[in-house]
Scaffold this active site. Structure first.
Site, PDB file in Angstrom:
ATOM      1  N   GLN A   1       0.882  -1.167   0.068  1.00 21.65           N
ATOM      2  CA  GLN A   1      -0.040  -0.028   0.000  1.00 21.65           C
ATOM      3  C   GLN A   1       1.015   1.128  -0.121  1.00 21.65           C
ATOM      4  OE1 GLN A   1      -3.007  -0.049   2.922  1.00 21.65           O
ATOM      5  NE2 GLN A   1      -3.590   2.310   2.562  1.00 21.65           N
TER       6      GLN A   1
ATOM      7  N   ASP B   1      -3.831   1.831  -3.540  1.00 22.70           N
ATOM      8  CA  ASP B   1      -3.197   3.297  -4.005  1.00 22.70           C
ATOM      9  C   ASP B   1      -1.720   3.402  -3.977  1.00 22.70           C
ATOM     10  OD1 ASP B   1      -5.954   3.839  -3.553  1.00 22.70           O
ATOM     11  OD2 ASP B   1      -5.581   4.345  -1.352  1.00 22.70           O
TER      12      ASP B   1
END
Length: 559
Positions: A372, A394
């Site tokens: 992440q 993300d």
């Protein structure tokens, strides 16, 4: 010579605009009523595109001038005042709350650093505006918007740092008393700079000027900035022949055994390109390149052999910005043939491998490996070429103006309760010149994810902020991407979907079918629209990428 033509054209524009603006001023001065009309017309022109028109009139309505650069100067000065107020408030809050817990201390310290960076951006903006005439300011509008966009990045990043319930109370106090004002005034400054063409049209001055980076006038006929020495060009063009200033080697065969020590050897007031060669090895260390270390080139023996690694992560109590294994705050930073890792794994949640804040940063043949939040493209213009970027949630995110070309985007296997999102962009104002563009990349599943790629949901992007922007051009998109392509920031709410911009052009592969994309996405765009996100208009590539020695595609590759 081509270089001569560029300079003459620039001088001609300056002379023409100077004469026209001067004429307007003289005519206006002949009659106070005419002058007032001209002033009001100018303010109307600059404010018509502003989100907050009342704020716009309040800030520039009383500026007694017919020179539009004075309006720009006024709004930037007001923005700087608001940043200074916010900086002083972080000092006060640090005294009151800084020792309450480690997270609060980190968040407030990060805010101070970020706001200090914002001051530097605004001071540079004021200097550009006050030291040049209107034509030069207009020609430099890309540069101004770049700096102002960074101010928003720092303002937003400051707020991002307050996570827990207790920290949120301090965030609210800081936000309501100063940070909201910073955001509104910086947004207004972006609106005013973006409205300069409206100003010209409002006065009937259709001079067919095209804003460009100020550095465009300083590029020679070979496409290199004039400050770059011939020797430096040859070095950058052929990395094998580079003679580094210092060498890093774990076995002691270089001047330093750690990358951090080599970077800290950067001499005070150094001129030129400072070159660090990092021999093959795994370097377990945390590194921040200070903004004073400009024109730094760091290269290794390949992104599978020279590896800088760390494992700081949010799950174990480190703020996202501080989890980065490697951070660069310096302008004109180049990395080649090196890997940046964060090995915290999916269970570490936010765990940054590389954070990039400096303007005109370039990466070639590098790897950014994590889960992440792998690559934090924090602020300013950034270029990535022939890189490998891997992660889960993300994993390409930030507030910068980012172009990634000819790279492999590798989606990894998340935890069982997670889904994958490639891009989360932080564009928060409509005129921020920011976003993440992927061109001619391969978006694919990692070997560990591959068997489950059709059941583990993977999306191209989600809107982190109000005007999130992600553009996918000529990529090969694998079948792991869900047909809808995009999801809201926090389903089932539709937060940040009204003004986000998720667009595609010329993509191929099983995941490229845009027929069932989310309704809030732009979907397929035409070639003319997609051209706005190519290297030159997007990151003003010709003004700085040639100096890196890294090749780039200026236009479409397949279309």
């Amino acid at each position: 010579m081509a270089n001569g033509k560029v300079i003459v054209a620039g001088v001609s524009i300056i002379l023409v605009v100077g004469v026209v603006i001067g004429t307007v001023a003289v005519v206006s001065n002949n009659n106070s009523n005419d002058q007032l009309k001209t002033h009001n017309k100018a303010v109307d022109s600059l404010c018509q595109n502003a989100d907050d028109k009342k704020l716009c009139y309040d800030v520039i309505g009383n500026v007694n001038t017919t020179d539009p650069k004075d309006y720009v100067s006024e709004v930037v000065r007001k923005t700087l005042d608001s940043v200074i107020k916010a900086f002083n408030m972080t000092d006060t809050l640090s005294v009151e709350h800084g020792q309450s817990n480690p997270g609060m201390k980190m968040a407030l310290e990060d805010c101070k650093d970020l706001l200090q960076s914002a001051m530097h951006e605004l001071e540079a903006s004021i200097n550009l505006v006050t030291e040049n005439n209107f034509a030069s300011v207009y020609q430099s509008s890309a540069e101004l918007k770049n700096w102002l966009g960074a101010v928003i990045a720092y303002q937003q990043s400051c707020m991002d740092g307050f996570d827990t319930e207790g920290e949120k109370k301090v965030q609210t106090e800081l936000q309501s008393d100063s940070l909201d004002s910073v955001g509104k005034l910086t947004g207004l400054a972006l609106d005013v700079v973006s409205g300069l063409s409206h100003f010209l049209n409002g006065l009937g001055l259709n001079l067919n000027l095209k804003p460009a980076s100020r550095k465009l006038l300083e590029v020679d006929n070979e496409g290199f900035p004039t400050w770059l020495s011939a020797a430096d060009r040859k070095l950058l063009a052929n990395i094998d022949n580079v003679k580094p200033n210092v060498v890093v080697a774990k076995d002691g065969s270089g001047q330093f055994k750690t990358v951090l020590d080599a970077i800290n050897s950067y001499p005070a007031n150094f001129q030129g390109r400072y070159i660090i060669y990092v021999k093959a090895g795994v370097y377990d260390e945390y590194i921040t390149v200070d903004k004073r270390c400009k024109n730094l080139l760091i290269y290794g023996d390949g992104n599978t052999r020279t590896i800088i690694t760390g494992r700081k992560n949010f799950h174990e109590g480190t703020k996202t910005m501080r989890t980065a294994t490697f951070s660069s705050n310096a302008d004109d930073f180049i990395a080649k043939s090196i890997a940046f890792e964060n090995t915290a794994g999916a269970e570490g949640h936010q765990a940054v491998a590389l954070r990039v804040q400096g303007d005109r940063s370039a990466f070639f043949d590098c790897a950014m490996r994590g889960y992440q939040d792998t690559l934090y493209a924090h602020a300013h213009r950034q270029f990535y070429r022939n890189c490998e970027i891997s992660g889960t949630i993300d994993f390409i995110f930030g507030y910068g103006t980012t172009l990634i070309q000819n790279s492999r985007i590798i989606v990894r296997k998340p935890m069982s309760n997670q889904q994958n999102i490639v891009v989360a962009d932080g564009t928060d104002q409509k005129n921020m010149p920011t976003g993440i563009v992927l061109q001619n990349c391969e978006i694919m599943a990692d070997a560990a994810l591959y068997p489950d790629r059709l059941t583990v949901r993977t999306f191209l992007a989600r809107p982190w902020k109000a005007f999130s922007r992600a553009v996918f051009i000529e990529n090969n998109i694998g079948d792991l991407i869900q047909p809808q392509g995009y999801i809201p920031w926090n389903p089932p709410t539709e937060a940040n979907t009204d003004n986000c911009y998720f667009a595609e052009f010329g993509n191929t592969g099983a995941g490229a079918n845009a027929g069932a994309r989310a309704k809030f996405a732009k979907g397929l765009i035409n070639k003319n629209t997609a051209a706005k996100y190519l290297a030159e208009p997007w990151i003003q590539a010709s003004t700085w990428v040639p100096a890196t020695g890294i090749s780039y595609d200026a236009g479409f590759i397949k279309a």
